[in-house]
Scaffold this motif. Structure first.
Motif, PDB file in Angstrom:
ATOM      1  N   ASP A  69       0.844  -1.188   0.000  1.00  0.00           N
ATOM      2  CA  ASP A  69       0.000   0.000   0.000  1.00  0.00           C
ATOM      3  C   ASP A  69       0.886   1.246   0.000  1.00  0.00           C
ATOM      4  O   ASP A  69       1.802   1.359   0.825  1.00  0.00           O
ATOM      5  CB  ASP A  69      -0.901  -0.013   1.239  1.00  0.00           C
ATOM      6  CG  ASP A  69      -1.792   1.211   1.309  1.00  0.00           C
ATOM      7  OD1 ASP A  69      -2.455   1.505   0.300  1.00  0.00           O
ATOM      8  OD2 ASP A  69      -1.834   1.857   2.385  1.00  0.00           O
ATOM      9  N   PRO A  70       0.657   2.200  -0.924  1.00  0.00           N
ATOM     10  CA  PRO A  70       1.545   3.379  -1.012  1.00  0.00           C
ATOM     11  C   PRO A  70       1.592   4.217   0.260  1.00  0.00           C
ATOM     12  O   PRO A  70       2.648   4.726   0.630  1.00  0.00           O
ATOM     13  CB  PRO A  70       0.981   4.185  -2.174  1.00  0.00           C
ATOM     14  CG  PRO A  70      -0.009   3.336  -2.850  1.00  0.00           C
ATOM     15  CD  PRO A  70      -0.349   2.194  -1.967  1.00  0.00           C
ATOM     16  N   ILE A  71       0.469   4.341   0.947  1.00  0.00           N
ATOM     17  CA  ILE A  71       0.439   5.145   2.171  1.00  0.00           C
ATOM     18  C   ILE A  71       1.257   4.461   3.267  1.00  0.00           C
ATOM     19  O   ILE A  71       2.071   5.097   3.948  1.00  0.00           O
ATOM     20  CB  ILE A  71      -1.013   5.381   2.639  1.00  0.00           C
ATOM     21  CG1 ILE A  71      -1.852   6.034   1.537  1.00  0.00           C
ATOM     22  CG2 ILE A  71      -1.060   6.185   3.923  1.00  0.00           C
ATOM     23  CD1 ILE A  71      -1.370   7.400   1.113  1.00  0.00           C
ATOM     24  N   GLN A  72       1.028   3.163   3.434  1.00  0.00           N
ATOM     25  CA  GLN A  72       1.789   2.414   4.437  1.00  0.00           C
ATOM     26  C   GLN A  72       3.276   2.392   4.097  1.00  0.00           C
ATOM     27  O   GLN A  72       4.127   2.493   4.991  1.00  0.00           O
ATOM     28  CB  GLN A  72       1.267   0.992   4.546  1.00  0.00           C
ATOM     29  CG  GLN A  72      -0.098   0.897   5.165  1.00  0.00           C
ATOM     30  CD  GLN A  72      -0.607  -0.530   5.198  1.00  0.00           C
ATOM     31  OE1 GLN A  72      -0.017  -1.429   4.608  1.00  0.00           O
ATOM     32  NE2 GLN A  72      -1.713  -0.740   5.889  1.00  0.00           N
TER      33      GLN A  72
ATOM     34  N   PHE B 139       9.332   6.728   6.007  1.00  0.00           N
ATOM     35  CA  PHE B 139       9.514   7.843   6.925  1.00  0.00           C
ATOM     36  C   PHE B 139      10.085   7.369   8.259  1.00  0.00           C
ATOM     37  O   PHE B 139      11.054   7.929   8.773  1.00  0.00           O
ATOM     38  CB  PHE B 139       8.182   8.567   7.138  1.00  0.00           C
ATOM     39  CG  PHE B 139       8.217   9.562   8.254  1.00  0.00           C
ATOM     40  CD1 PHE B 139       8.906  10.756   8.112  1.00  0.00           C
ATOM     41  CD2 PHE B 139       7.578   9.311   9.455  1.00  0.00           C
ATOM     42  CE1 PHE B 139       8.955  11.679   9.142  1.00  0.00           C
ATOM     43  CE2 PHE B 139       7.615  10.215  10.488  1.00  0.00           C
ATOM     44  CZ  PHE B 139       8.303  11.408  10.340  1.00  0.00           C
ATOM     45  N   LEU B 140       9.492   6.291   8.812  1.00  0.00           N
ATOM     46  CA  LEU B 140       9.974   5.777  10.090  1.00  0.00           C
ATOM     47  C   LEU B 140      11.409   5.267   9.981  1.00  0.00           C
ATOM     48  O   LEU B 140      12.205   5.440  10.906  1.00  0.00           O
ATOM     49  CB  LEU B 140       9.045   4.675  10.603  1.00  0.00           C
ATOM     50  CG  LEU B 140       7.649   5.121  11.033  1.00  0.00           C
ATOM     51  CD1 LEU B 140       6.815   3.921  11.431  1.00  0.00           C
ATOM     52  CD2 LEU B 140       7.724   6.122  12.166  1.00  0.00           C
TER      53      LEU B 140
ATOM     54  N   SER C  75      13.649   6.451   7.911  1.00  0.00           N
ATOM     55  CA  SER C  75      14.548   7.595   7.718  1.00  0.00           C
ATOM     56  C   SER C  75      14.849   8.333   9.021  1.00  0.00           C
ATOM     57  O   SER C  75      15.929   8.902   9.174  1.00  0.00           O
ATOM     58  CB  SER C  75      13.971   8.560   6.688  1.00  0.00           C
ATOM     59  OG  SER C  75      12.805   9.160   7.189  1.00  0.00           O
ATOM     60  N   ILE C  76      13.902   8.324   9.971  1.00  0.00           N
ATOM     61  CA  ILE C  76      14.156   9.010  11.230  1.00  0.00           C
ATOM     62  C   ILE C  76      14.694   8.056  12.299  1.00  0.00           C
ATOM     63  O   ILE C  76      14.947   8.463  13.425  1.00  0.00           O
ATOM     64  CB  ILE C  76      12.895   9.740  11.749  1.00  0.00           C
ATOM     65  CG1 ILE C  76      11.763   8.763  12.042  1.00  0.00           C
ATOM     66  CG2 ILE C  76      12.466  10.814  10.774  1.00  0.00           C
ATOM     67  CD1 ILE C  76      10.573   9.389  12.732  1.00  0.00           C
ATOM     68  N   GLY C  77      14.845   6.782  11.938  1.00  0.00           N
ATOM     69  CA  GLY C  77      15.447   5.827  12.858  1.00  0.00           C
ATOM     70  C   GLY C  77      14.492   5.163  13.825  1.00  0.00           C
ATOM     71  O   GLY C  77      14.929   4.524  14.777  1.00  0.00           O
ATOM     72  N   GLU C  78      13.201   5.305  13.619  1.00  0.00           N
ATOM     73  CA  GLU C  78      12.218   4.688  14.510  1.00  0.00           C
ATOM     74  C   GLU C  78      12.100   3.179  14.286  1.00  0.00           C
ATOM     75  O   GLU C  78      11.767   2.445  15.188  1.00  0.00           O
ATOM     76  CB  GLU C  78      10.842   5.336  14.308  1.00  0.00           C
ATOM     77  CG  GLU C  78      10.757   6.753  14.814  1.00  0.00           C
ATOM     78  CD  GLU C  78      10.779   6.832  16.330  1.00  0.00           C
ATOM     79  OE1 GLU C  78      10.131   5.996  16.981  1.00  0.00           O
ATOM     80  OE2 GLU C  78      11.451   7.731  16.863  1.00  0.00           O
ATOM     81  N   ARG C  79      12.315   2.745  13.061  1.00  0.00           N
ATOM     82  CA  ARG C  79      12.236   1.324  12.710  1.00  0.00           C
ATOM     83  C   ARG C  79      13.513   0.917  12.006  1.00  0.00           C
ATOM     84  O   ARG C  79      14.142   1.727  11.323  1.00  0.00           O
ATOM     85  CB  ARG C  79      11.071   1.071  11.747  1.00  0.00           C
ATOM     86  CG  ARG C  79       9.741   1.084  12.412  1.00  0.00           C
ATOM     87  CD  ARG C  79       8.817   0.119  11.701  1.00  0.00           C
ATOM     88  NE  ARG C  79       7.534   0.130  12.370  1.00  0.00           N
ATOM     89  CZ  ARG C  79       6.374   0.129  11.749  1.00  0.00           C
ATOM     90  NH1 ARG C  79       6.324   0.104  10.449  1.00  0.00           N
ATOM     91  NH2 ARG C  79       5.267   0.128  12.437  1.00  0.00           N
TER      92      ARG C  79
END
Length: 73
Positions: free
Chosen positions: A8-11, A17-18, A20-24
Protein backbone atom coordinates in the motif's frame (compact mmCIF):
# COMPACT_ATOMS: atom_id res chain seq x y z
CA UNK A 1 15.85 -9.49 9.81
CA UNK A 2 13.13 -6.93 9.16
CA UNK A 3 9.90 -7.76 7.41
CA UNK A 4 9.03 -6.98 3.81
CA UNK A 5 7.80 -3.52 2.94
CA UNK A 6 4.03 -3.04 2.53
CA UNK A 7 2.46 -2.73 -0.93
CA UNK A 8 0.00 0.00 0.00
CA UNK A 9 1.55 3.38 -1.01
CA UNK A 10 0.44 5.14 2.17
CA UNK A 11 1.79 2.41 4.44
CA UNK A 12 5.00 2.28 2.38
CA UNK A 13 5.49 6.04 2.71
CA UNK A 14 4.96 5.78 6.46
CA UNK A 15 7.44 2.88 6.68
CA UNK A 16 10.07 4.82 4.71
CA UNK A 17 9.51 7.84 6.92
CA UNK A 18 9.97 5.78 10.09
CA UNK A 19 13.13 4.19 8.66
CA UNK A 20 14.55 7.59 7.72
CA UNK A 21 14.16 9.01 11.23
CA UNK A 22 15.45 5.83 12.86
CA UNK A 23 12.22 4.69 14.51
CA UNK A 24 12.24 1.32 12.71
CA UNK A 25 15.08 -0.79 11.40
CA UNK A 26 15.63 -0.66 7.66
CA UNK A 27 14.34 -3.55 5.59
CA UNK A 28 16.91 -6.07 4.43
CA UNK A 29 17.13 -7.50 0.90
CA UNK A 30 16.25 -11.19 0.60
CA UNK A 31 19.05 -13.61 1.48
CA UNK A 32 21.08 -15.05 -1.38
CA UNK A 33 20.40 -18.65 -2.35
CA UNK A 34 23.04 -21.34 -1.98
CA UNK A 35 24.68 -21.78 -5.43
CA UNK A 36 25.04 -25.53 -4.92
CA UNK A 37 21.31 -25.89 -4.20
CA UNK A 38 20.47 -23.79 -7.26
CA UNK A 39 22.65 -26.02 -9.47
CA UNK A 40 20.94 -29.15 -8.14
CA UNK A 41 17.53 -27.61 -8.73
CA UNK A 42 18.36 -26.95 -12.36
CA UNK A 43 19.24 -30.60 -12.87
CA UNK A 44 16.15 -32.02 -11.17
CA UNK A 45 13.57 -31.70 -13.92
CA UNK A 46 15.88 -32.99 -16.62
CA UNK A 47 16.95 -35.98 -14.52
CA UNK A 48 13.34 -36.83 -13.74
CA UNK A 49 12.31 -36.58 -17.40
CA UNK A 50 15.20 -38.81 -18.45
CA UNK A 51 14.21 -41.45 -15.90
CA UNK A 52 10.54 -41.58 -16.94
CA UNK A 53 9.16 -43.66 -19.79
CA UNK A 54 7.68 -41.64 -22.68
CA UNK A 55 4.17 -42.91 -21.93
CA UNK A 56 4.44 -41.78 -18.30
CA UNK A 57 5.70 -38.34 -19.38
CA UNK A 58 2.70 -38.07 -21.71
CA UNK A 59 0.33 -38.93 -18.86
CA UNK A 60 1.91 -36.32 -16.60
CA UNK A 61 1.75 -33.67 -19.34
CA UNK A 62 -1.90 -34.46 -20.08
CA UNK A 63 -2.80 -34.21 -16.40
CA UNK A 64 -1.03 -30.85 -16.17
CA UNK A 65 -2.75 -29.50 -19.28
CA UNK A 66 -6.13 -30.66 -17.98
CA UNK A 67 -5.50 -28.94 -14.65
CA UNK A 68 -4.32 -25.77 -16.36
CA UNK A 69 -6.90 -25.45 -19.13
CA UNK A 70 -9.79 -27.57 -17.85
CA UNK A 71 -11.06 -24.96 -15.39
CA UNK A 72 -13.92 -22.78 -16.54
CA UNK A 73 -14.28 -19.35 -14.93
Amino acid sequence: MATKRPRDPIQLAHQVFLESIGERPKTQPPAQKDPAAVALGRKGGMARAAALAPSKRTQIAAKGAKARWGKKP
